[in-house]
Motif scaffolding. Structure first.
Motif, short mmCIF file in Angstrom:
data_model
loop_
_atom_site.label_atom_id
_atom_site.label_comp_id
_atom_site.label_asym_id
_atom_site.label_seq_id
_atom_site.Cartn_x
_atom_site.Cartn_y
_atom_site.Cartn_z
N GLU A 253 0.87 -1.19 0.04
CA GLU A 253 0.07 -0.05 0.01
C GLU A 253 0.94 1.12 0.19
OE1 GLU A 253 -0.38 -1.56 4.44
OE2 GLU A 253 -0.07 -2.30 2.37
N ASN A 254 2.10 1.37 0.55
CA ASN A 254 2.70 2.38 0.68
C ASN A 254 3.72 2.64 -0.67
OD1 ASN A 254 2.11 3.11 3.15
ND2 ASN A 254 3.93 2.13 4.18
N GLN A 255 4.17 1.48 -1.37
CA GLN A 255 4.78 1.43 -2.66
C GLN A 255 3.91 2.10 -3.80
OE1 GLN A 255 6.13 -2.55 -3.34
NE2 GLN A 255 8.08 -2.15 -2.07
N LYS A 256 2.54 1.94 -3.45
CA LYS A 256 1.49 2.57 -4.48
C LYS A 256 1.42 4.00 -4.51
CE LYS A 256 -1.46 -1.78 -5.09
NZ LYS A 256 -2.51 -2.19 -4.90
N ILE A 257 1.81 4.62 -3.28
CA ILE A 257 1.74 6.15 -3.02
C ILE A 257 2.24 6.92 -4.11
CG2 ILE A 257 1.88 7.92 -1.43
CD1 ILE A 257 1.50 6.09 0.99
N ASP A 258 1.74 7.67 -4.67
CA ASP A 258 2.18 8.66 -5.76
C ASP A 258 3.10 9.77 -4.75
OD1 ASP A 258 3.22 10.32 -7.77
OD2 ASP A 258 1.09 11.05 -8.39
N ARG A 259 4.40 9.66 -5.11
CA ARG A 259 5.19 10.67 -4.23
C ARG A 259 5.16 11.99 -5.01
NH1 ARG A 259 9.27 8.14 -1.04
NH2 ARG A 259 9.12 5.96 -0.98
N GLY A 260 4.70 12.22 -6.22
CA GLY A 260 4.70 13.54 -6.76
C GLY A 260 6.05 13.72 -7.26
N ARG A 419 1.52 11.27 0.19
CA ARG A 419 2.83 11.61 -0.65
C ARG A 419 3.77 12.49 0.08
NH1 ARG A 419 0.09 14.43 -5.66
NH2 ARG A 419 2.38 14.36 -6.41
N ALA A 420 3.45 13.04 1.21
CA ALA A 420 4.27 13.92 1.93
C ALA A 420 5.01 13.13 3.11
CB ALA A 420 3.62 15.27 2.52
N MET A 421 4.19 12.53 3.73
CA MET A 421 4.81 11.85 4.76
C MET A 421 5.60 10.36 4.34
SD MET A 421 3.73 13.62 7.38
CE MET A 421 3.15 15.04 6.61
N ILE A 422 5.54 10.19 3.10
CA ILE A 422 6.03 8.88 2.75
C ILE A 422 7.66 9.35 2.55
CG2 ILE A 422 5.97 9.34 0.15
CD1 ILE A 422 5.33 5.98 1.54
N ASN A 423 8.05 10.47 2.43
CA ASN A 423 9.43 10.74 2.51
C ASN A 423 10.10 10.90 3.76
OD1 ASN A 423 9.82 12.67 -0.14
ND2 ASN A 423 7.80 13.48 0.58
N PHE A 424 9.31 10.70 4.71
CA PHE A 424 10.09 10.44 6.25
C PHE A 424 10.53 8.88 6.62
CE2 PHE A 424 7.06 14.08 7.32
CZ PHE A 424 8.08 15.06 6.67
#
Length: 463
Positions: A253-260, A419-424
């Motif tokens: 589910e996290n790999q599917k997040i579009d980081r933009g 898409r923001a929090m995935i950076n952390f």
């Protein structure tokens, strides 16, 4: 063909995609012996595959009402209800058994446990806890009710009650349950017995046991990090978070997040918002009663929550905590402009008035006793160009904290992923994201005439 043969054949047909034939086999099995649950469960699955949700629910309901209470049927009915948001229907049906007083204590304890799970899902903590307690009262060996109850009690800081039920469980249940051992370690840590907590985690090898359970594995690594930080084993504390974040990164589910593309977004923002704003008569933008709007911003973990706790103590101040009213307003405008960012430079006074009204209509409260509305959402820091266009009279409170503390705190914290929090999840990405967001803020500060109040976290803590 006998009952077992019909079930076996029906499953084979379903696997080949022959659902009508499979359905007929399961119906024949029911005719052979209507008291056995397998045929009903398999037929319910065939209905689900064919998107006949109500037929599936009605079939299981028929078994429960006309045949008997059966835990396997209840389990399956519950899973379907959860997957298709039919929980209310589920409890409406099983309330028949609660009211009939025909259930034995263990079955009723299970029903109460399901009630507890449902209320936990809808975040009614009080009712959830009440039902888990009812479940335990009827069946003092019901492990799952203890686990869910202790989990909730710990989360709402009812540590003494959590310990009470944990001790009750260990007194009546002599086998080792690894989830209970985890909560034993967690409650020891909450009581500042960090060494004892760590000893349980290591003695029972709980990290290895939970390594494929995403709920407990993440909680365990958080606990391990906290224990070792307090024990000054900083390498273990840090490595536990590295391990946790790598695990979270691997989840589908996290790999599917579009980081933009944050670089392109910032480039676009700088290009559009570098153009001077047209002079606007603020008085024309006023809507009804005068409300002072304030945006409380800052990079995550910079102290915005501490500030909002202080500011909300004023009787005439409303703090909107982590709501997406501004994002909704932004999306509402740009969707109408085919998502063309540069359209904002030609926005009319009438459109601004409409957007301001749209924003405040979402809040939907009685402003009779409110003077200040504080919109607290840290990453609004990236949308100050839009804020300046629509709310040129708004004040900005910027929470600042030492960058090293901010970055390490973001890396260590457990955020709901977007898409923001995935950076952390990566220390490198956290640093990169921090630098880019603050670079964009410095651009806004230099180009826009913002009314900014800067508050340093360290100053508040020191005072």
């Amino acid at each position: 063909m006998n009952y077992k043969g019909l079930i076996k054949n029906g499953i084979k047909l379903a696997q080949k995609g022959k659902f009508i034939e499979a359905e007929n086999n399961f119906k024949k099995a029911i005719e052979k012996d209507s008291s056995l649950a397998d045929s009903y469960i398999n037929l319910a699955n065939i209905y689900i595959i064919q998107k006949k949700i109500e037929e599936s629910i009605n079939l299981l309901n028929t078994y429960l009402i006309n045949i008997s209470f059966n835990k396997n049927i209840i389990d399956h009915f519950w899973k379907i209800s959860q997957n298709f948001n039919r929980e209310e229907k589920f409890f409406e049906i099983i309330s028949f058994f609660e009211d009939s007083k025909t259930l034995n204590k263990k079955d009723l304890a299970y029903i109460y446990y399901l009630h507890g799970r449902y209320y936990a899902k809808v975040n009614d903590i009080e009712l959830s806890i009440e039902y888990f307690k009812k479940s335990i009262f009827l069946d003092e060996l019901f492990t799952d009710s203890y686990i869910n109850l202790v989990d909730w009690l710990e989360r709402i800081n009812e540590i003494s009650q959590a310990n009470l039920y944990l001790n009750k469980f260990t007194n009546v249940f002599k086998k080792i349950d690894y989830k209970i051992k985890f909560f034993e370690a967690l409650l020891l840590s909450r009581g500042k017995k960090f060494k004892a907590s760590e000893n349980i985690l290591n003695k029972y090898k709980l990290e290895k046991y939970f390594e494929k359970n995403k709920y407990y594995y993440v909680k365990l690594l958080n606990l391990k990090s906290k224990n070792n930080e307090r024990l000054k084993n900083f390498s273990i504390a840090y490595n536990s978070i590295v391990k946790r974040n790598l695990f979270l990164s691997s989840l589908e589910e996290n790999q599917k997040i579009d980081r933009g593309d944050i670089d392109q977004t910032i480039k676009n923002y700088k290009k559009v918002y570098s153009k001077p704003n047209k002079p606007i008569d603020i008085n024309k933008l006023k809507i009804g009663k005068k409300i002072d709007l304030v945006f409380l911003i800052g990079f995550p973990r910079s102290g915005t929550t501490l500030l909002d706790t202080i500011l909300r103590t004023h009787s005439k101040t409303l703090v909107l905590e982590e709501e997406i009213y501004l994002e909704n307003t932004r999306n509402y405008y740009f969707t109408s402009k085919n998502n063309k960012l540069d359209a904002i430079n030609n926005i009319s006074s009438e459109e601004i008035i409409n957007l301001r009204k749209y924003y405040f209509d979402q809040i939907n409260i009685d402003y009779k006793n409110i003077i200040n509305v504080i919109d607290k959402l840290p990453l609004t820091i990236t949308e100050l160009g839009f804020v300046k266009k629509i709310f040129p009279d708004a004040k900005i409170i910027l929470a600042l904290r030492h960058p090293c503390d901010v970055v390490i705190s973001c890396f260590f914290s457990s955020f709901k992923m977007n898409r923001a929090m995935i950076n952390f999840l990566s220390i490198k990405n956290t640093l990169d994201f921090y630098n880019k967001v603050l670079d964009l803020f410095e651009f806004y500060e230099s180009k826009l005439n913002l009314e900014i109040i800067k508050i340093k976290y360290e100053d508040i803590v020191f005072d």
